[in-house]
Motif scaffolding. Sequence first.
Motif, PDB file in Angstrom:
ATOM      1  N   ARG A 330       0.813  -1.225   0.000  1.00 20.27           N
ATOM      2  CA  ARG A 330       0.000   0.000   0.000  1.00 20.27           C
ATOM      3  C   ARG A 330       0.839   1.264   0.000  1.00 20.27           C
ATOM      4  N   GLY A 331       2.149   1.108   0.233  1.00 21.17           N
ATOM      5  CA  GLY A 331       3.019   2.272   0.244  1.00 21.17           C
ATOM      6  C   GLY A 331       2.768   3.196   1.414  1.00 21.17           C
ATOM      7  N   ASP A 332       2.340   2.636   2.555  1.00 16.24           N
ATOM      8  CA  ASP A 332       2.117   3.470   3.744  1.00 16.24           C
ATOM      9  C   ASP A 332       2.732   2.778   4.953  1.00 16.24           C
ATOM     10  N   HIS A 333       2.419   3.286   6.129  1.00 11.98           N
ATOM     11  CA  HIS A 333       2.964   2.713   7.364  1.00 11.98           C
ATOM     12  C   HIS A 333       1.840   2.462   8.372  1.00 11.98           C
ATOM     13  N   SER A 334       0.683   2.034   7.864  1.00 15.28           N
ATOM     14  CA  SER A 334      -0.486   1.872   8.734  1.00 15.28           C
ATOM     15  C   SER A 334      -0.295   0.774   9.776  1.00 15.28           C
ATOM     16  N   GLN A 335       0.599  -0.168   9.511  1.00 10.41           N
ATOM     17  CA  GLN A 335       0.818  -1.285  10.434  1.00 10.41           C
ATOM     18  C   GLN A 335       2.135  -1.160  11.206  1.00 10.41           C
ATOM     19  N   SER A 336       2.835  -0.027  11.044  1.00 10.80           N
ATOM     20  CA  SER A 336       4.215   0.077  11.534  1.00 10.80           C
ATOM     21  C   SER A 336       4.334   0.014  13.058  1.00 10.80           C
ATOM     22  N   GLU A 337       3.246   0.270  13.774  1.00 12.00           N
ATOM     23  CA  GLU A 337       3.323   0.195  15.239  1.00 12.00           C
ATOM     24  C   GLU A 337       3.508  -1.238  15.723  1.00 12.00           C
ATOM     25  N   TYR A 338       3.271  -2.209  14.818  1.00 13.57           N
ATOM     26  CA  TYR A 338       3.336  -3.616  15.206  1.00 13.57           C
ATOM     27  C   TYR A 338       4.657  -4.288  14.838  1.00 13.57           C
ATOM     28  N   TYR A 339       5.585  -3.544  14.245  1.00 11.31           N
ATOM     29  CA  TYR A 339       6.873  -4.157  13.899  1.00 11.31           C
ATOM     30  C   TYR A 339       7.980  -3.127  14.040  1.00 11.31           C
ATOM     31  N   SER A 340       9.188  -3.644  14.172  1.00 11.45           N
ATOM     32  CA  SER A 340      10.353  -2.786  14.374  1.00 11.45           C
ATOM     33  C   SER A 340      11.126  -2.595  13.069  1.00 11.45           C
ATOM     34  N   LYS A 341      12.100  -1.703  13.092  1.00 12.68           N
ATOM     35  CA  LYS A 341      12.981  -1.521  11.937  1.00 12.68           C
ATOM     36  C   LYS A 341      13.754  -2.805  11.650  1.00 12.68           C
ATOM     37  N   GLU A 342      14.120  -3.507  12.725  1.00 11.09           N
ATOM     38  CA  GLU A 342      14.832  -4.771  12.556  1.00 11.09           C
ATOM     39  C   GLU A 342      13.940  -5.808  11.879  1.00 11.09           C
ATOM     40  N   ASP A 343      12.646  -5.840  12.274  1.00 17.40           N
ATOM     41  CA  ASP A 343      11.702  -6.741  11.613  1.00 17.40           C
ATOM     42  C   ASP A 343      11.614  -6.421  10.124  1.00 17.40           C
ATOM     43  N   GLU A 344      11.530  -5.133   9.821  1.00 21.77           N
ATOM     44  CA  GLU A 344      11.380  -4.705   8.432  1.00 21.77           C
ATOM     45  C   GLU A 344      12.604  -5.083   7.602  1.00 21.77           C
ATOM     46  N   GLN A 345      13.787  -4.848   8.137  1.00 17.79           N
ATOM     47  CA  GLN A 345      15.006  -5.181   7.399  1.00 17.79           C
ATOM     48  C   GLN A 345      15.145  -6.694   7.240  1.00 17.79           C
ATOM     49  N   GLY A 346      14.756  -7.427   8.286  1.00 15.00           N
ATOM     50  CA  GLY A 346      14.820  -8.884   8.206  1.00 15.00           C
ATOM     51  C   GLY A 346      13.912  -9.429   7.118  1.00 15.00           C
ATOM     52  N   PHE A 347      12.710  -8.862   6.986  1.00 11.66           N
ATOM     53  CA  PHE A 347      11.792  -9.331   5.951  1.00 11.66           C
ATOM     54  C   PHE A 347      12.284  -8.936   4.565  1.00 11.66           C
ATOM     55  N   LEU A 348      12.847  -7.745   4.435  1.00 16.60           N
ATOM     56  CA  LEU A 348      13.399  -7.327   3.135  1.00 16.60           C
ATOM     57  C   LEU A 348      14.526  -8.263   2.702  1.00 16.60           C
TER      58      LEU A 348
END
Length: 387
Positions: A330-348
């Motif tokens: 969606r190109g937004d951060h509507s769910q960002s309160e539920y994950y960390s920067k580390e989570d995001e980098q790990g998934f990428l």
Amino acid sequence: MNTKTGIPEKFDGIRPYEDCELQTAIDTLMADPAFRRNMKHVIGSIPLWPLRLYLRLFRTIDGFQRGIVVPWLNRLLKKKSLGLDFDFSALPEGRQDMLFISNHRDIVLDSGILDKILLDSGKHSAHIAIGNNLFIYPWIENIVRLNRSFTVNRSAGAQELLESSKLLSEYISFVVLERHMPVWIAQREGRAKDSNDRTQRSVLKMLAMSEGGSDVRQTLASLHICPLSISYEYDPCDWLKAQEFQLKRDNPSFHKSAKDDLENMKTGIFGFKGHIHYSTSGPVDDELMQIDALLPRNVQLDRAAEIIDRHIFKGYRIWPCNRIALDMLRGDHSQSEYYSKEDEQGFLDYLNGQLAKISIPDPDMDFLRHTILEMYANPLINQLNVQ
């Protein structure tokens, strides 16, 4: 009636092995050269004769599964996952006469893990519906029949399909209502490769054929359907599913080969799955009986599918990767309160690693990336839509 098994002979062509057939089936399996070659890949230089002696100890299918299958699954999950947890608290105490209908992610492990949970809880393992298209080799058919799998005919023509569907429906009804044992079936034919799980009307239409199926609600309710939600944090086959989407997009007549099916089975079993969660509701008998009996038959089936879907969606365990995928789509951060920067980098990093495995002519990386993101976002989208 089959005098050896006590089961109606009409089911002999589709049913799994019974306790009295266990040792004969094991002898057949151990004599199969192809199975022996595959076992050598598993056990290495260890001779096969100690395994054969050990297998002679088992007298029941449940015992065979507790002694062979569950320990194997325990070792596999220890190596290839971050742990399994489950919530079956909604099931009636002491009851086993029920039909689990679940979303479908992995060809082998979806039902295998369910059996482990049931056996570890002191229950019978479930009778498992499996398509005959997966019987690539005779030893595969023998193994699945040893694990209470019954056959769904995926190659039947129109008239044969009607007859085989009725037989399948009668067998499921026989197991649940007369043998008081659990059954598992996926909510659709094959896996939902985009993880947008929807119960197919055709599956419920088949189930409603037993006992004449004159009352859709009553026939389905009599099976004590328990919607089961299966949540893997990561799908080892996501890249295989994505490349299949592109192959079908570029060539609508594309069909997977037996070799492709085998690769999917191996990848699903031995790939990394992250965390795993199973959750089931109790039987939805009362909800099914509330469907308006005056509605057309197909509409009643659709209403039943909606009930099952709602419970499956609510039962999903949502992981950070599901939320990250939705935000990326969606190109937004509507769910960002539920994950960390580390989570995001790990998934990428994970996503890029899976995309790198794809080896087809002219890979459309934007399409493939979007396809995998949809696989991870769709469970969350479906759950948000029922809250």
